[in-house]
Design a protein around this motif. Sequence first.
Motif, PDB file in Angstrom:
ATOM      1  N   GLN A 103      -9.874  -2.293   7.972  1.00  0.00           N
ATOM      2  CA  GLN A 103      -9.407  -3.573   7.457  1.00  0.00           C
ATOM      3  C   GLN A 103     -10.402  -4.690   7.764  1.00  0.00           C
ATOM      4  N   SER A 106     -13.473  -4.411   5.543  1.00  0.00           N
ATOM      5  CA  SER A 106     -13.142  -4.855   4.192  1.00  0.00           C
ATOM      6  C   SER A 106     -13.103  -6.369   4.111  1.00  0.00           C
ATOM      7  N   ARG A 107     -12.553  -7.021   5.118  1.00  0.00           N
ATOM      8  CA  ARG A 107     -12.520  -8.487   5.118  1.00  0.00           C
ATOM      9  C   ARG A 107     -13.935  -9.067   5.176  1.00  0.00           C
ATOM     10  N   PRO A 111     -13.275  -5.384  -0.478  1.00  0.00           N
ATOM     11  CA  PRO A 111     -12.656  -4.063  -0.640  1.00  0.00           C
ATOM     12  C   PRO A 111     -13.391  -3.142  -1.595  1.00  0.00           C
ATOM     13  N   ARG A 142      -1.124   0.948   4.640  1.00  0.00           N
ATOM     14  CA  ARG A 142      -1.876   0.043   5.504  1.00  0.00           C
ATOM     15  C   ARG A 142      -3.209  -0.379   4.886  1.00  0.00           C
ATOM     16  N   LEU A 143      -3.746   0.441   3.982  1.00  0.00           N
ATOM     17  CA  LEU A 143      -5.040   0.125   3.384  1.00  0.00           C
ATOM     18  C   LEU A 143      -4.923  -0.550   2.021  1.00  0.00           C
ATOM     19  N   TYR A 146      -7.234  -3.381   0.846  1.00  0.00           N
ATOM     20  CA  TYR A 146      -8.471  -3.327   1.621  1.00  0.00           C
ATOM     21  C   TYR A 146      -9.501  -2.383   0.999  1.00  0.00           C
TER      22      TYR A 146
END
Length: 312
Positions: A103, A106-107, A111, A142-143, A146
């Motif tokens: 995560q 990705s931030r 993504p 959760r992904l 992301y």
Amino acid sequence: MIISASRRTDIPAYYPDWFCNRLREGFVCVRNPMNFHQVGRIALSLDVVDGIVFWTKDPRPLMPRLGELQAYPYYFQFTLTPYGKDIEPGLPDKGTVLLPAFQALSRMIGPERVIWRYDPILLTARYTPDFHIAAFRQMAQRLEGYTHKCVISFVDLYRNTQARMIGLGFAPLAETEIAELAPRLAEIAGRHRLVLETCAETIDLQRFGIAHGRCIDRRLLEQLAGCRLALERDRNQRPACGCMASIDIGMYDTCRHGCKYCYATHSPKTVARNAKAHDPLSPLLCGQLLPEDAVHERTVKSCREEQMRFLD
């Protein structure tokens, strides 16, 4: 030229300083896996490198240095599976360490530049189809947001992995098992806005909405580079592989994750010896150039087509 960093080892996890030193120096040396004393010297300057593809299971050591890569188009193939220490003994906890790392990466870079690899899929008495469905659902949830893509594959049994798999109750997946599992994974992926593709699989899963993937992806590299790239399919990979041609700068028997299914590791003792020989200032990933080495300059060039166009 596309740089693969690397199918042979986890450079972001174990060799980030070496990699950044190589970019700064503008070249890297790579031993021929089939001929130890044959060494290729590969330029890494911006005028010839069109993109870098990282392969990793733990990008955290490289993440603080991503600013040094900003001039290069690059993206990550991030392998994240639900296996425990019996299969992947060298990895930290997935839920508390690696999923948050995914995560965070990705931030930092977006993504579209972090591809989730849920591979290889293997079955044992512990890792059943229902286990994979539950784990994939939890990870996909959760992904979501992301990443835009998930790549799956089904484990291949290589000669050097057979002994490591003894005692795990492992068996290769039959096509009927794949056909039962694939649509369930595809349904979950779609629910969480993920494109699902396979990696180097001959089985056709198009009927489930799962396409044959290209891990070194011309379209993505063109989007990142902002121009057309005259790339060709990599003929040195398996026939079912759709990747574009690249130069791999890694070295076998240098990854310390210890994954039981890994084709790039033959001997833990060799890994330990190679890791001890690593020098982040050396042009080679492990060890130094020797007097008897034959070093030749690899002929490399950019594949950019300078005329800009709308990318499809």
